[in-house]
Design a protein around this motif. Structure first.
Motif, PDB file in Angstrom:
ATOM      1  N   UNK A 101       0.926  -1.541   0.395  1.00 10.35           N
ATOM      2  CA  UNK A 101      -0.127   0.379   0.155  1.00 10.35           C
ATOM      3  C   UNK A 101       0.896   1.031  -0.358  1.00 10.35           C
ATOM      4  N   UNK A 102      -0.136   2.463  -0.361  1.00  8.06           N
ATOM      5  CA  UNK A 102       1.167   3.558  -0.848  1.00  8.06           C
ATOM      6  C   UNK A 102       0.370   5.058  -0.489  1.00  8.06           C
ATOM      7  N   UNK A 103       0.069   5.680   0.289  1.00  5.29           N
ATOM      8  CA  UNK A 103      -0.487   6.543   0.901  1.00  5.29           C
ATOM      9  C   UNK A 103       0.349   7.990  -0.185  1.00  5.29           C
ATOM     10  N   UNK A 104      -0.152   9.108   0.258  1.00  6.55           N
ATOM     11  CA  UNK A 104       0.200  10.145  -0.011  1.00  6.55           C
ATOM     12  C   UNK A 104      -0.132  11.667   0.132  1.00  6.55           C
ATOM     13  N   UNK A 105       0.618  12.568  -0.121  1.00  7.52           N
ATOM     14  CA  UNK A 105       0.165  13.899   0.371  1.00  7.52           C
ATOM     15  C   UNK A 105      -0.596  14.320  -0.565  1.00  7.52           C
ATOM     16  N   UNK A 106      -1.462  15.833  -0.109  1.00 10.98           N
ATOM     17  CA  UNK A 106      -1.744  16.760  -1.117  1.00 10.98           C
ATOM     18  C   UNK A 106      -0.634  17.016  -1.853  1.00 10.98           C
ATOM     19  N   UNK A 107       0.142  17.372  -1.858  1.00  8.84           N
ATOM     20  CA  UNK A 107       1.197  17.507  -3.103  1.00  8.84           C
ATOM     21  C   UNK A 107       1.315  16.513  -4.183  1.00  8.84           C
TER      22      UNK A 107
END
Length: 256
Positions: A14-20
């Motif tokens: 799994x990978x999660x991201x910042x808004x940028x």
């Protein structure tokens, strides 16, 4: 973790991201629980920390980093608890402290125990607003360890609240010299300088042997050179993650 419209716990990467758009973290899950290596990143893309998990519980070697990429802390977990040798570093690369944990308890020397007890007592006194008492405890602690940034941060903060703005800045300077990325110390140094000018132009409303109540302006004139230093500290503190309303208000009042 279970995906929408699915009754089966997720297994896999799994990978999660910042808004940028930068990666916030990645890892693996087994039956909906974090297992294996988990890595978390700062918004600028630098690594924040990595940790190994077994069935959602930290186990094995771990490292944590400053935003500049330098090591902040490293050691081992065993069933979610500190185990064996742990080392903490300043962002300059200098060792801050190291402790060996046995059964989740740090094996400290008598001098180290005395130092941390004095510091903890000072923190308790600060919560009770006994700033003079806290300063005395930290004066004693300094004789045992004069190279610990937290000591100067707490003593500088106690002096800021005492109030003793000039000497607060002296202690906060020492904290930041030891740890240039000390977010809270940067903010407090800025406020110690701001308060110095606010109180300088303040008007005494009432005064007793214990308490002086003063009226100060919301915004005062500060020399340009001093204001530049204040704004540098405030902006760096925000950059490091401290976005308290009082800091943002100070930036709005003095730095824009």
């Amino acid at each position: 973790m279970v995906f929408k419209n699915s009754e089966t716990p997720y297994s896999g990467k799994f990978i999660d991201y910042f808004i940028n758009g930068n990666i916030r973290g990645d890892g693996e899950m087994k039956d909906g629980i974090v297992s294996g290596l988990r890595t978390v990143y700062y918004p600028n893309g630098n690594k924040n920390y990595f940790r190994n998990y077994v069935n959602g519980i930290a186990n094995g070697y771990s490292e944590e980093y400053f935003q500049n990429g330098n090591i902040k802390q490293k050691g081992n977990f065993k069933n979610g608890k500190d185990d064996g040798l742990w080392q903490d570093f300043y962002s300059t690369g200098v060792i801050k402290r190291q402790s060996t944990f046995v059964n989740d308890k740090a094996n400290l020397s008598k001098e180290e125990e005395k130092f941390y007890n004095l510091q903890n007592k000072a923190i308790d006194l600060m919560k009770e607003e006994d700033y003079s008492g806290a300063i005395k405890k930290l004066d004693q602690a300094e004789k045992l360890n004069s190279g610990y940034a937290d000591l100067y941060f707490y003593r500088g903060t106690a002096k800021l609240d005492n109030p003793d703005f000039e000497n607060a800045v002296v202690d906060l300077d020492k904290a930041i010299q030891l740890e240039p990325l000390y977010m809270e110390a940067l903010a407090n140094r800025a406020f110690a300088k701001i308060r110095k000018y606010e109180f300088k132009n303040g008007r005494t409303l009432s005064k007793t042997s214990e308490v002086t109540i003063m009226a100060v302006k919301d915004k005062v004139d500060i020399p340009a050179e001093e204001k530049a230093k204040i704004c540098s500290d405030l902006n760096k503190s925000v950059e490091l993650g401290d976005k308290k309303e009082m800091i943002l208000d100070a930036i709005k009042n003095y730095c824009q």
